[in-house]
Scaffold this motif. Sequence first.
Motif, PDB file in Angstrom:
ATOM      1  N   THR A  84      34.608  50.398  49.754  1.00 49.60           N
ATOM      2  CA  THR A  84      35.684  49.849  48.936  1.00 49.60           C
ATOM      3  C   THR A  84      36.070  50.837  47.850  1.00 49.60           C
ATOM      4  N   LYS A  85      37.355  51.150  47.800  1.00 49.67           N
ATOM      5  CA  LYS A  85      37.857  52.011  46.733  1.00 49.67           C
ATOM      6  C   LYS A  85      38.240  51.131  45.550  1.00 49.67           C
ATOM      7  N   GLY A  86      38.155  51.716  44.356  1.00 50.78           N
ATOM      8  CA  GLY A  86      38.674  51.038  43.187  1.00 50.78           C
ATOM      9  C   GLY A  86      37.690  50.161  42.435  1.00 50.78           C
ATOM     10  N   VAL A  87      36.453  50.051  42.915  1.00 53.43           N
ATOM     11  CA  VAL A  87      35.443  49.254  42.224  1.00 53.43           C
ATOM     12  C   VAL A  87      34.177  50.088  42.073  1.00 53.43           C
ATOM     13  N   THR A  92      29.197  55.117  44.664  1.00 49.90           N
ATOM     14  CA  THR A  92      30.584  55.543  44.503  1.00 49.90           C
ATOM     15  C   THR A  92      30.656  56.710  43.533  1.00 49.90           C
ATOM     16  N   LYS A 137      36.795  47.847  37.618  1.00 47.15           N
ATOM     17  CA  LYS A 137      37.853  48.260  38.540  1.00 47.15           C
ATOM     18  C   LYS A 137      38.634  49.429  37.955  1.00 47.15           C
ATOM     19  N   ASP A 138      39.288  50.187  38.835  1.00 46.04           N
ATOM     20  CA  ASP A 138      40.128  51.307  38.395  1.00 46.04           C
ATOM     21  C   ASP A 138      41.052  50.864  37.268  1.00 46.04           C
ATOM     22  N   GLY A 139      41.121  51.667  36.210  1.00 47.04           N
ATOM     23  CA  GLY A 139      41.981  51.374  35.071  1.00 47.04           C
ATOM     24  C   GLY A 139      41.334  50.507  34.003  1.00 47.04           C
ATOM     25  N   GLU A 140      40.199  49.909  34.312  1.00 50.69           N
ATOM     26  CA  GLU A 140      39.519  49.019  33.370  1.00 50.69           C
ATOM     27  C   GLU A 140      38.751  49.833  32.323  1.00 50.69           C
ATOM     28  N   SER A 158      38.955  56.276  38.402  1.00 54.65           N
ATOM     29  CA  SER A 158      38.899  55.977  39.832  1.00 54.65           C
ATOM     30  C   SER A 158      37.458  55.846  40.297  1.00 54.65           C
ATOM     31  N   VAL A 160      35.614  55.987  44.110  1.00 56.83           N
ATOM     32  CA  VAL A 160      35.793  56.220  45.551  1.00 56.83           C
ATOM     33  C   VAL A 160      34.424  56.307  46.209  1.00 56.83           C
TER      34      VAL A 160
END
Length: 164
Positions: A84-87, A92, A137-140, A158, A160
């Motif tokens: 899963t991307k973005g978490v 990751t 999450k991305d941006g958090e 990010s 990934v």
Amino acid sequence: MTVSDTQVTWLTQEAYDRLKAELDELIAYRPVMAAEINARREEGDLRENGGYHAAREEQGKQEARIRQLHELLQAAKVGEAPTTKGVAAPGTVLTIRYEGDDETETFLLATREEGAHGEMEVYSPSSPLGKALNGSKDGETVEYELPNGKLQKVTLISAVPYAG
């Protein structure tokens, strides 16, 4: 801190196999180390026997590593990195930016054992930064406590999946 103080450790099959081989080798070497200590003991006065003390110290280091590897492998979750991307999650690659800084930093969120053969910096999921980012999450933007007691804000740019 021992490995048992952390949650599950994510390992690739390759990393698990490498660590298991190291553990097996250390266990197989125990009789050789015991024989070395016995040979040094027979050299005479233990108070002045540097070889004996060095062998005992080496045995202590090996036993500590055996315990560390045993705990790590017992708690390990073997498999592929998250897909899963973005978490942010163990396994990751995270790119972050600290509040007030223009530069970004990229690292693998995993155990040091997992990243032992790579060039990438590795941060533990049980570290203050790792705990704060895990699940974000991305941006958090999250916040964690620095050793000096101050709070530091960091933004996840990010997350990934690690591609080895």
